[in-house]
Design a protein around this motif. Structure first.
Motif, PDB file in Angstrom:
ATOM      1  N   LYS A 283       0.838  -1.190   0.000  1.00 30.37           N
ATOM      2  CA  LYS A 283       0.000   0.000   0.000  1.00 30.37           C
ATOM      3  C   LYS A 283       0.878   1.246   0.000  1.00 30.37           C
ATOM      4  O   LYS A 283       1.993   1.235   0.518  1.00 30.37           O
ATOM      5  CB  LYS A 283      -0.930   0.018   1.223  1.00 30.37           C
ATOM      6  CG  LYS A 283      -2.021  -1.037   1.190  1.00 30.37           C
ATOM      7  CD  LYS A 283      -2.951  -0.888   2.393  1.00 30.37           C
ATOM      8  CE  LYS A 283      -4.079  -1.918   2.352  1.00 30.37           C
ATOM      9  NZ  LYS A 283      -5.012  -1.783   3.492  1.00 30.37           N
ATOM     10  N   SER A 284       0.338   2.306  -0.579  1.00 30.16           N
ATOM     11  CA  SER A 284       1.032   3.596  -0.552  1.00 30.16           C
ATOM     12  C   SER A 284       0.613   4.354   0.690  1.00 30.16           C
ATOM     13  O   SER A 284      -0.522   4.223   1.175  1.00 30.16           O
ATOM     14  CB  SER A 284       0.699   4.413  -1.802  1.00 30.16           C
ATOM     15  OG  SER A 284       1.138   3.755  -2.967  1.00 30.16           O
ATOM     16  N   GLU A 285       1.537   5.159   1.200  1.00 32.45           N
ATOM     17  CA  GLU A 285       1.249   5.923   2.411  1.00 32.45           C
ATOM     18  C   GLU A 285       2.051   7.213   2.413  1.00 32.45           C
ATOM     19  O   GLU A 285       3.108   7.311   1.791  1.00 32.45           O
ATOM     20  CB  GLU A 285       1.586   5.089   3.654  1.00 32.45           C
ATOM     21  CG  GLU A 285       3.009   4.577   3.675  1.00 32.45           C
ATOM     22  CD  GLU A 285       3.273   3.608   4.818  1.00 32.45           C
ATOM     23  OE1 GLU A 285       4.456   3.397   5.133  1.00 32.45           O
ATOM     24  OE2 GLU A 285       2.307   3.070   5.383  1.00 32.45           O
ATOM     25  N   ALA A 286       1.510   8.191   3.108  1.00 34.64           N
ATOM     26  CA  ALA A 286       2.193   9.475   3.253  1.00 34.64           C
ATOM     27  C   ALA A 286       2.887   9.519   4.608  1.00 34.64           C
ATOM     28  O   ALA A 286       2.303   9.124   5.623  1.00 34.64           O
ATOM     29  CB  ALA A 286       1.192  10.617   3.136  1.00 34.64           C
ATOM     30  N   LYS A 287       4.124   9.981   4.629  1.00 35.51           N
ATOM     31  CA  LYS A 287       4.892  10.039   5.864  1.00 35.51           C
ATOM     32  C   LYS A 287       4.839  11.436   6.466  1.00 35.51           C
ATOM     33  O   LYS A 287       4.752  12.437   5.756  1.00 35.51           O
ATOM     34  CB  LYS A 287       6.340   9.632   5.603  1.00 35.51           C
ATOM     35  CG  LYS A 287       6.478   8.171   5.162  1.00 35.51           C
ATOM     36  CD  LYS A 287       7.942   7.781   5.001  1.00 35.51           C
ATOM     37  CE  LYS A 287       8.066   6.311   4.626  1.00 35.51           C
ATOM     38  NZ  LYS A 287       9.484   5.886   4.459  1.00 35.51           N
ATOM     39  N   THR A 288       4.927  11.478   7.792  1.00 33.66           N
ATOM     40  CA  THR A 288       4.790  12.743   8.509  1.00 33.66           C
ATOM     41  C   THR A 288       5.848  13.749   8.092  1.00 33.66           C
ATOM     42  O   THR A 288       5.566  14.942   7.910  1.00 33.66           O
ATOM     43  CB  THR A 288       4.875  12.501  10.023  1.00 33.66           C
ATOM     44  OG1 THR A 288       3.902  11.525  10.404  1.00 33.66           O
ATOM     45  CG2 THR A 288       4.636  13.788  10.791  1.00 33.66           C
ATOM     46  N   GLU A 289       7.098  13.281   7.912  1.00 36.15           N
ATOM     47  CA  GLU A 289       8.187  14.212   7.589  1.00 36.15           C
ATOM     48  C   GLU A 289       8.012  14.854   6.222  1.00 36.15           C
ATOM     49  O   GLU A 289       8.561  15.930   5.963  1.00 36.15           O
ATOM     50  CB  GLU A 289       9.542  13.500   7.664  1.00 36.15           C
ATOM     51  CG  GLU A 289       9.674  12.274   6.772  1.00 36.15           C
ATOM     52  CD  GLU A 289       9.275  10.988   7.484  1.00 36.15           C
ATOM     53  OE1 GLU A 289       9.750   9.915   7.065  1.00 36.15           O
ATOM     54  OE2 GLU A 289       8.499  11.057   8.455  1.00 36.15           O
ATOM     55  N   THR A 290       7.252  14.222   5.334  1.00 35.99           N
ATOM     56  CA  THR A 290       6.997  14.825   4.027  1.00 35.99           C
ATOM     57  C   THR A 290       5.696  15.621   4.007  1.00 35.99           C
ATOM     58  O   THR A 290       5.523  16.509   3.174  1.00 35.99           O
ATOM     59  CB  THR A 290       6.938  13.744   2.937  1.00 35.99           C
ATOM     60  OG1 THR A 290       5.912  12.799   3.264  1.00 35.99           O
ATOM     61  CG2 THR A 290       8.275  13.022   2.813  1.00 35.99           C
TER      62      THR A 290
END
Length: 741
Positions: A283-290
């Protein structure tokens, strides 16, 4: 009956008289006979010896004369007085050749610095390259130790050269240009006018939002248009695809058929939110640092558009939340290819049942008008799981009561439109985007998006088709002869490859439109002004109009920015972008054209047709190892560790060395049909061919990392093996025979 004696004839009578006369002559004494016999015996061997000596001298003279003629023909053919090329194109490229040392004036050092440093006539100007030309050899760094970033910075790839040529074309003052050509030039020049772009600020985009019905975020009066109608309008007129992407192309599963059609293709969108694919969870996910810098950027955008600060955080939060949900269902191309999710064929009716929130027939009909579509028409889907999930997410957000007054789906589409229009906005919208390319380059690329067919027409008019056809024909002929000389591991493979290559036809990649009236008619509805923003908005509609044409006429699109051959079924297609200055020009000496473009053609074709030749022919490893050994000996690195080449390196060395041989063979074939050729910078024929190759073939192609040595070193190997050139360095130790090369 009395028989009368026969009367002798006159000839018989004379012979009888001679015999009688000889018998009546006085005999010599015995001593005289002995002396005469000994004299004859002594003179016989002397006469034979003189005859043999004479024949030997004649044979030696003939052999020397033949050798002298042969040496003159082979070694001095290129140094014969020839007419120097004085065209404007030749003068420009001659300046480059004159500035840099050629292999024959710097036989010991030229190949060490050709691509990576500024090796000008015995001077080195590359950063980090110490010492004058007379510095010790071991003080000079090898190309492999130079930072790869420096390499990429110094080298100009073929695509950039093509863009520079298009730039010169767009900036030329052609008073006879057609209406379509004039509009392309007007668009390009408005793109360069950054002062007007900065003066306009965000006002043009706000005006565009107003034309679309307003936006609740900026307190403009919004008429709450339907989601599907807004979506269709964005796709049709502004090249913006918020929830899914639309493409037009062929189905590769039909490649075996004689003819194939173009289909509407539906793919996942290019999401604005930065995401990473987790291979474990798939799965794709967004990271907090980005997400934090992305959140700040979106907030800044709203501030520049005049949105009230009290509501900006809420709107940005909803936009990121919706984007994150959509991102989960996306997947990289490699994953979808492995899962068989590409080119899934279904009808529009079937797609509607799978993802009901989108009015597929209505949106596609609006996007591709005037093409007539029905629910039974097939489409190709590249990520059906995403399309299904996207429909569910949009349905959920439409029915959330807490979002009834903020309209997050409309905000999501406006953010995507803003991202599309950023190239036409002032610098404040681009501060977060790293500006790498110069402005002219960006403007040429943007011009190509909408006026690609016009630029293709530009190239088609300026291409010397006769000269291009000749070099293509000779290169293909040389390639076919090369295949027969390889040592194939399996005769069946050899036969299959030869059959495949012999069955190929070749052509130039040009547009179907050749009539300027057709171009003018296609761009008749477009009006170019001085404001780049509105010119850019019209360009986006042109971009979609070009897609509609592909679907409507079932034609094949021409990639004007392509710079290497393409294999289309059984056709080898050569884009016109391969044949532009400074790599090719009809007024250049043929030696130059073959040394540069001929080599590139051969290299590209070998990569295209024989991608795994290493596993099918012993010649690859033999030639590569021979070249590599010669290279190590020339650089006195035979004792260095780790000198063996990898499989990929062996193949690349073989490809480039074979390409150089093929190009030279094709040039020699060209000279047979037309012996006359011109010169550049005092160089001609083989010397010019090799000098041009060494100076102009520093190309950043996808395989350059696999090349363990400078391509220019191949000149030394070729000259050590061939009689067509002499390139000897007195400082180098004795080199072994190069039969295996």
């Amino acid at each position: 009956m009395m028989i009368m004696p026969e009367t002798p004839t006159e000839r018989e009578q004379s012979q009888i008289e001679l015999e009688v006369q000889s018998q009546t002559e006085l005999p010599e004494s015995s001593s005289e006979l002995g002396q005469r016999g000994r004299s004859d015996e002594d003179e016989a061997p002397q006469t034979t010896q003189r005859r043999r000596l004479f024949l030997l001298l004649v044979w030696s003279f003939c052999l020397c004369a033949f050798i002298i003629v042969l040496i003159y023909t082979l070694h001095h053919f290129q140094t014969r007085p020839v007419r120097s090329c004085k065209s404007e194109a030749c003068l420009q490229v001659s300046a480059h050749l004159s500035a840099f040392a050629d292999p024959f004036t710097q036989p010991c050092d030229f190949y060490l610095y050709t691509c990576l440093s500024d090796w000008r006539k015995g001077r080195q100007r590359g950063p980090g390259l110490p010492g004058p030309p007379g510095a010790r050899q071991d003080q000079r760094p090898s190309p492999q130790h130079v930072d790869q970033r420096l390499r990429k910075k110094k080298l100009t790839d073929r695509k950039t050269l093509l863009l520079q040529y298009l730039k010169d074309t767009l900036e030329s003052n052609d008073k006879l240009a057609s209406s379509a050509e004039q509009k392309a030039k007007m668009f390009y020049h408005s793109c360069l006018d950054t002062r007007s772009i900065e003066t306009a600020g965000a006002e043009p985009f706000l005006k565009l939002i107003e034309n679309l019905g307003g936006w609740a975020v900026t307190d403009q009066k919004w008429n709450q248009t339907d989601l599907n109608s807004t979506l269709g309008l964005l796709m049709r007129n502004y090249g913006t695809f918020p929830f899914f992407n639309l493409l037009v192309g062929k189905d590769p599963n039909e490649s075996s058929q004689q003819t194939s059609r173009n289909y509407i293709q539906i793919d996942q969108p290019d999401l604005l939110i930065p995401i990473d694919f987790n291979s474990q969870t798939e799965k794709s996910e967004a990271k907090t640092e980005t997400l934090r810098p992305f959140f700040s950027m979106c907030t800044r955008y709203l501030s520049l558009l005049g949105a009230p600060q009290r509501d900006s955080l809420n709107h940005v939060g909803q936009f990121i939340s919706l984007s994150s949900e959509l991102a989960v269902a996306t997947a990289p191309l490699e994953y979808r290819l492995a899962k068989g999710q590409l080119y899934q064929r279904m009808t529009i009716r079937e797609l509607q049942s799978q993802a009901p929130v989108i009015d597929w027939l209505g949106c596609l009909q609006m996007a591709f008008e005037p093409v007539s579509l029905t629910e039974d028409d097939p489409v190709l889907v590249h990520n059906l799981p995403y399309i299904i999930k996207m429909s569910q997410i949009i349905s959920d957000w439409l029915n959330k009561p807490e979002y009834s007054n903020s309209f997050p789906l409309h905000t999501y589409m406006i953010f995507n439109l803003l991202h599309t229009m950023i190239p036409a906005l002032d610098y404040r919208f681009k501060e977060t985007v790293e500006q790498i390319e110069p402005r002219w380059k960006s403007c040429v690329l943007e011009t190509e998006r909408g006026f690609g067919s016009v630029l293709t027409h530009f190239l088609n008019k300026r291409t010397a088709h006769a000269e291009v056809n000749e070099i293509i024909e000779n290169m293909v002929t040389s390639l076919k002869s090369k295949l027969h000389g390889l040592q194939w591991n399996n005769p069946k493979t050899h036969k299959a490859v030869v059959k495949k290559v012999n069955s190929l036809t070749h052509k130039k990649w040009t547009s179907n439109q050749t009539n300027e009236a057709e171009f003018d008619n296609f761009f008749a509805e477009i009006t170019m002004g001085s404001t780049f923003f509105w010119n850019y908005a019209q360009l986006l509609s042109l971009w979609q109009k070009s897609r509609i044409k592909l679907l409507e006429e079932q034609s094949e699109g021409v990639d004007i920015l392509s710079v290497s051959p393409v294999l289309n079924r059984k056709e080898l297609v050569f884009p016109l972008g391969m044949f532009v200055p400074p790599l090719f020009h009809p007024t250049y000496p043929r030696a130059f054209n073959y040394g540069v473009t001929g080599f590139l053609i051969a290299k590209d074709i070998l990569h295209l047709l024989l991608p795994d030749v290493h596993g099918h022919s012993e010649s690859v490893a033999q030639v590569a190892n021979c070249v590599w050994t010669y290279y190590l000996n020339a650089k006195d690195r035979s004792r260095a560790g780790g000198n063996s080449l990898s499989r990929a390196q062996q193949q690349e060395v073989w490809v480039q060395y074979s390409a150089l041989e093929l190009a030279l063979q094709a040039y020699q074939q060209s000279l047979k049909s037309n012996p006359s050729d011109t010169s550049l910078s005092g160089l001609s024929h083989t010397n010019l061919f090799l000098s041009a190759f060494s100076q102009f073939n520093c190309d950043l192609d996808p395989y350059h990392d696999s090349m363990p040595l400078e391509s220019s070193f191949l000149v030394k190997v070729l000259c050590a093996k061939s009689e067509l050139c002499v390139l000897h360095c007195a400082k180098e130790k004795y080199q072994p025979a190069l039969k295996s090369c």
